[in-house]
Scaffold this active site. Structure first.
Site, short mmCIF file in Angstrom:
data_model
loop_
_atom_site.label_atom_id
_atom_site.label_comp_id
_atom_site.label_asym_id
_atom_site.label_seq_id
_atom_site.Cartn_x
_atom_site.Cartn_y
_atom_site.Cartn_z
N LYS A 135 0.84 -1.21 0.00
CA LYS A 135 0.00 0.00 0.00
C LYS A 135 0.87 1.26 0.00
O LYS A 135 0.68 2.16 -0.80
CB LYS A 135 -0.93 0.02 1.23
N ARG A 165 -9.86 1.29 8.91
CA ARG A 165 -9.23 0.01 9.21
C ARG A 165 -10.22 -1.00 9.76
O ARG A 165 -9.88 -2.15 9.96
CB ARG A 165 -8.14 0.24 10.25
N ARG A 224 11.87 -5.48 4.76
CA ARG A 224 11.56 -4.09 4.41
C ARG A 224 12.55 -3.15 5.10
O ARG A 224 12.93 -3.33 6.24
CB ARG A 224 10.15 -3.74 4.86
N ARG A 262 11.43 -0.84 10.52
CA ARG A 262 10.34 -0.36 11.38
C ARG A 262 10.24 -1.20 12.66
O ARG A 262 10.45 -2.41 12.62
CB ARG A 262 9.01 -0.44 10.61
N ARG A 273 -0.50 -8.24 13.59
CA ARG A 273 -1.08 -7.29 12.63
C ARG A 273 -1.88 -8.02 11.56
O ARG A 273 -2.94 -7.57 11.12
CB ARG A 273 0.04 -6.46 11.97
P1 AP5 Z 1 4.82 -1.64 1.83
O1 AP5 Z 1 4.47 -0.81 0.66
O2 AP5 Z 1 5.61 -1.00 2.92
O3 AP5 Z 1 3.51 -2.36 2.44
P2 AP5 Z 1 2.24 -1.76 3.18
O4 AP5 Z 1 1.05 -2.42 2.61
O5 AP5 Z 1 2.26 -0.26 3.18
O6 AP5 Z 1 2.52 -2.34 4.64
P3 AP5 Z 1 2.41 -1.66 6.06
O7 AP5 Z 1 3.16 -2.60 6.97
O8 AP5 Z 1 2.85 -0.23 6.06
O9 AP5 Z 1 0.88 -1.74 6.31
P4 AP5 Z 1 0.14 -1.67 7.62
O10 AP5 Z 1 -1.26 -1.43 7.20
O11 AP5 Z 1 0.39 -2.82 8.52
O12 AP5 Z 1 0.87 -0.44 8.38
P5 AP5 Z 1 0.52 1.09 8.59
O13 AP5 Z 1 1.76 1.85 8.37
O14 AP5 Z 1 -0.71 1.49 7.85
O15 AP5 Z 1 5.57 -2.96 1.29
C1 AP5 Z 1 6.07 -3.94 2.18
C2 AP5 Z 1 7.41 -4.50 1.65
O16 AP5 Z 1 7.16 -5.22 0.46
C3 AP5 Z 1 8.43 -3.42 1.29
O17 AP5 Z 1 9.71 -3.88 1.61
C4 AP5 Z 1 8.27 -3.24 -0.23
O18 AP5 Z 1 9.47 -2.82 -0.86
C5 AP5 Z 1 7.88 -4.65 -0.65
N1 AP5 Z 1 6.97 -4.67 -1.79
C6 AP5 Z 1 5.95 -3.80 -2.05
N2 AP5 Z 1 5.33 -4.15 -3.18
C7 AP5 Z 1 5.94 -5.29 -3.63
C8 AP5 Z 1 5.74 -6.14 -4.75
N3 AP5 Z 1 4.76 -5.92 -5.64
N4 AP5 Z 1 6.57 -7.22 -4.89
C9 AP5 Z 1 7.56 -7.46 -3.98
N5 AP5 Z 1 7.80 -6.68 -2.92
C10 AP5 Z 1 7.00 -5.61 -2.74
O19 AP5 Z 1 0.15 1.10 10.14
C11 AP5 Z 1 1.11 0.82 11.13
C12 AP5 Z 1 0.46 0.90 12.50
O20 AP5 Z 1 -0.07 2.23 12.73
C13 AP5 Z 1 -0.73 -0.02 12.74
O21 AP5 Z 1 -0.32 -1.32 13.11
C14 AP5 Z 1 -1.47 0.71 13.86
O22 AP5 Z 1 -0.84 0.52 15.10
C15 AP5 Z 1 -1.30 2.18 13.47
N6 AP5 Z 1 -2.38 2.67 12.60
C16 AP5 Z 1 -2.31 3.03 11.29
N7 AP5 Z 1 -3.51 3.42 10.83
C17 AP5 Z 1 -4.38 3.31 11.87
C18 AP5 Z 1 -5.77 3.51 12.01
N8 AP5 Z 1 -6.52 3.92 10.98
N9 AP5 Z 1 -6.34 3.28 13.22
C19 AP5 Z 1 -5.61 2.85 14.27
N10 AP5 Z 1 -4.28 2.61 14.20
C20 AP5 Z 1 -3.66 2.83 13.01
#
Ligand code: AP5
Length: 215
Positions: free
Chosen positions: A16, A91, A130, A163, A174
């Site tokens: 994402k 979410r 990552r 991270r 998660r």
């Molecule tokens: P990457 O693009 O980083 O993946 P992502 O989907 O963004 O993963 P996240 O871990 O950031 O998602 P998340 O929803 O768990 O975390 P968030 O930051 O929102 O890609 C991952 C890896 O794969 C990278 O190394 C990349 O290079 C590689 N890759 C990408 N595409 C690829 C492909 N096609 N092929 C191969 N490799 C690839 O949230 C973090 C925390 O914040 C949550 O756990 C929570 O505590 C809090 N939080 C966030 N939003 C809320 C909310 N709305 N409410 C409450 N708490 C929240």
């Protein structure tokens, strides 16, 4: 003109964040990534960031009132823009009710939900390998999307970081939360005919091309 609203949904590690930045730049959308905004607060050690960190480190949701505050401010500051791309919000179904309320207030509504589908088996490998630039937030993968120079950001030239929530036990938590409360959103938006499904297991460039051709 009314701003368009797009939401990115997918399991942790679906790509994402990787896609969101490029789509937002290409389409000239305002990117609202709750994860990035929360991490920014953690880095700056704001009051909000210090509370958020204790939840994020365990892979738990940050209390909604903190997240809502960040989102509302961002919408208000960008009301005249062409579109918004949400990454990480809503979410769960209750956050979606809140999003609807916020959008209603500004006479806006969700256009499409981009669902990036990646199987659980690929997630652990993606997240444990990552690396992220602490300055520009660019995301790398040490096998599939390597920096040109070992562990250094291509654009900023500074060392990449891992991270705090990319530990295997936190990733498991998660992922379980995603399946339990976030994925039902895909079913909800499917019933409204708003879901665009993308195979997230193709290369990042192929995924990007597919998304851009569909929105
Ligand atoms: P990457 O693009 O980083 O993946 P992502 O989907 O963004 O993963 P996240 O871990 O950031 O998602 P998340 O929803 O768990 O975390 P968030 O930051 O929102 O890609 C991952 C890896 O794969 C990278 O190394 C990349 O290079 C590689 N890759 C990408 N595409 C690829 C492909 N096609 N092929 C191969 N490799 C690839 O949230 C973090 C925390 O914040 C949550 O756990 C929570 O505590 C809090 N939080 C966030 N939003 C809320 C909310 N709305 N409410 C409450 N708490 C929240």
């Amino acid at each position: 003109m009314k701003s368009k609203i797009f939401i990115l949904i997918g399991p942790p590690g679906a790509g994402k964040g990787t896609q969101a930045k490029n789509i937002a730049v290409t389409k000239d959308f305002v990117l609202i990534s709750t994860g990035d905004l929360l991490r920014e607060n953690v880095e700056k050690k704001t009051e909000l960031g210090q509370i958020a960190k204790s939840y994020m480190d365990k892979g738990e949701f940050v209390p909604i009132e903190l997240v809502a505050k960040i989102i509302k401010t961002n919408i208000q500051q960008n009301l005249n823009k062409k579109g918004f791309l949400f990454d990480g919000f809503p979410r769960d179904l209750s956050q979606n009710v809140l999003l609807d309320e916020m959008l209603n207030e500004f006479n806006l509504e969700v256009d499409k939900v981009i669902y990036i589908d990646v199987k659980d088996e690929a997630i652990l490998d993606r997240l444990t390998n990552r690396r992220v630039c602490p300055k520009c937030k660019k995301v790398y993968h040490m096998k599939y999307n390597k920096p040109k120079n070992d562990e250094t950001c291509d654009d900023c030239g500074i060392p990449l970081i891992t991270r705090d929530d990319d530990k295997p036990e936190v990733i498991k938590n998660r992922l379980a939360t995603y399946h339990k409360v976030t994925h039902p959103l895909v079913e909800h938006f499917d019933k409204l005919g708003k879901v665009i499904r993308v195979n997230g297991e193709k290369s990042p460039k192929e995924v990007e091309t597919e998304i851009l051709s569909l929105i």
